[in-house]
Design a protein around this motif. Structure first.
Motif, short mmCIF file in Angstrom:
data_model
loop_
_atom_site.label_atom_id
_atom_site.label_comp_id
_atom_site.label_asym_id
_atom_site.label_seq_id
_atom_site.Cartn_x
_atom_site.Cartn_y
_atom_site.Cartn_z
N UNK A 83 -33.46 -52.53 -7.19
CA UNK A 83 -34.03 -53.81 -7.65
C UNK A 83 -32.99 -54.76 -8.08
N UNK A 84 -32.02 -54.26 -9.20
CA UNK A 84 -30.86 -54.94 -9.61
C UNK A 84 -29.95 -55.74 -8.47
N UNK B 106 -39.55 -56.07 -9.99
CA UNK B 106 -39.77 -56.70 -8.80
C UNK B 106 -40.86 -55.83 -7.89
N UNK B 107 -41.60 -56.47 -7.56
CA UNK B 107 -42.55 -55.69 -6.43
C UNK B 107 -42.09 -56.12 -4.91
N UNK B 108 -41.69 -55.02 -4.18
CA UNK B 108 -41.34 -55.32 -2.72
C UNK B 108 -42.38 -54.95 -1.75
N UNK B 109 -42.68 -55.82 -0.85
CA UNK B 109 -43.50 -55.66 0.21
C UNK B 109 -43.05 -55.83 1.37
N UNK C 296 -42.56 -65.52 -1.84
CA UNK C 296 -41.92 -65.19 -2.88
C UNK C 296 -42.78 -65.77 -4.15
N UNK C 297 -43.12 -64.93 -4.92
CA UNK C 297 -44.19 -65.24 -6.28
C UNK C 297 -43.40 -64.94 -7.50
N UNK D 68 -42.94 -61.00 -13.43
CA UNK D 68 -43.25 -60.27 -12.46
C UNK D 68 -43.06 -61.04 -11.04
N UNK D 69 -41.96 -60.11 -10.15
CA UNK D 69 -41.50 -60.81 -8.94
C UNK D 69 -42.10 -60.24 -7.89
N UNK D 70 -42.85 -60.99 -6.98
CA UNK D 70 -43.39 -60.29 -5.89
C UNK D 70 -42.80 -60.84 -4.67
#
Ligand SMILES: C[C@](O)(CO)[C@H](O)COP(=O)(O)OP(=O)(O)OC[C@H]1O[C@@H](n2ccc(N)nc2=O)[C@H](O)[C@@H]1O
Ligand SMILES: Nc1ncnc2c1ncn2[C@@H]1O[C@H](COP(=O)(O)OP(=O)(O)OP(=O)(O)O)[C@@H](O)[C@H]1O
Length: 274
Positions: free
Chosen positions: A64-65, A53-56, A39-40, A86-88
């Motif tokens: 996302x919410x 939110x960027x999901x991988x 988590x970054x 920005x959330x990764x």
């Protein structure tokens, strides 16, 4: 700033009573295990929205919410007026596994924001915030072996170290809804309270340390019970479903050569050390 939210397993899980608010009181020992997401957060001062939110990695259902890391950010933003971020989130922990992956992401987000923006929130207050996001969340603030009561957020210390033990976690491609699992439970006082059973040698846990969800979940999803049997067959000292399933973990002695088992496709398998 980067963090690695880990999972928990439940060592024993007694559902003792239904509460007037619809939740259940329980007794369990939470134990952290190093199966991790990543988590970054990065400050994004000129962004025109509060979060992206960027999901991988593994996919998670929902918008996302609905993601617990976003809920954690919005909770802290309400209190502390944070800058846009920005959330990764790299998902490696399977969902619907009883491993608390989403709860851990949320708790680590609270800790990340507290550290990164130097908010000065105490661990105790972070636990209070975490408990509003999910029953399992508060554990991940201190993130060390602990006896839990209430809905899983009232803690007492426990003398327990499984250092050196090895663990296998198997999750079949079966989704168990936590809410539904609780609705099938008949709460009762356990024959062997978790706190007592846990003090006994690990070799005795097989007969005394019980996860109450197994009795209702195994008949509905026999594959989960079969995995537990197989882990014992392969030499586990103790095996149990975690939380409300569907994952099962086996504890193996230090130095034991972990078996290579072909669980078939669509089965998640983790091997590690405690
Ligand atoms: C089964 C465990 O994983 C054991 O550690 C936890 O108790 C589950 O905690 P969790 O996933 O954080 O649960 P939440 O997301 O807060 O709640 C999901 C649903 O499970 C039920 N629920 C949860 C926790 C609890 N102590 N009693 C309940 O009855 C409620 O219907 C709730 O709507
Ligand atoms: N960051 C997240 N990671 C995983 N799931 C999330 C997240 N945020 C929201 N969710 C939602 O929460 C649901 C359950 O997720 P989680 O990974 O916590 O399951 P679990 O292993 O059953 O947890 P628990 O042990 O708390 O019952 C998922 O179906 C998903 O829609």
């Amino acid at each position: 700033m980067l963090a690695f939210p880990n999972i928990k397993i439940n060592l024993g899980l007694s559902i003792t009573e239904k509460r007037p608010d619809g939740y259940h009181n329980l007794e369990t020992v939470f134990y952290p295990v190093a199966l991790e997401d990543a988590l970054e957060i990065r400050t994004s001062p000129n962004a025109d929205r509060k979060f992206t939110l960027h999901q991988h990695g593994m996919e998670i259902a929902g918008n996302p919410e609905d993601n617990l890391v976003v809920k954690a950010y919005l909770l802290m933003d309400k209190e502390f007026h944070l800058p846009p971020v920005e959330i990764h989130l790299y998902k490696h922990i399977p969902s619907g596994a009883g491993l608390g992956g989403g709860s851990s992401d949320a708790a680590f987000m609270l800790k990340l924001l507290n550290d990164h923006y130097q908010l000065g929130v105490s661990e105790e207050q972070l636990e209070v915030y975490a408990a509003t996001l999910g029953a399992d969340c508060a554990f991940f603030i201190k993130n060390r072996p602990i006896f839990a009561e209430g809905i899983g957020n009232i803690f007492s210390p426990v003398e327990l170290s499984l250092n050196g033990y090895q663990i296998m976690i198997i999750k079949p491609n079966v989704f168990v809804s936590t809410r539904e699992a609780f609705s099938n439970i008949h709460p009762h006082r356990p024959k062997y309270p978790v706190m007592e059973a846990i003090q006994r040698p690990v070799q005795e846990w097989k007969d005394t340390l019980i996860n109450d969800f197994e009795a209702s979940v195994f008949p509905q999803h026999p594959v989960i019970g079969e995995i537990k049997e197989e882990l014992y067959h392969q030499g586990a000292i103790y095996a149990s479903m975690s939380g409300s399933g569907s994952s099962v973990f086996g504890l193996f002695a230090p130095g034991f050569v972990l078996p290579e088992i072909n669980w078939g496709t669509d089965v998640f398998c983790f091997k590690g050390k405690l």
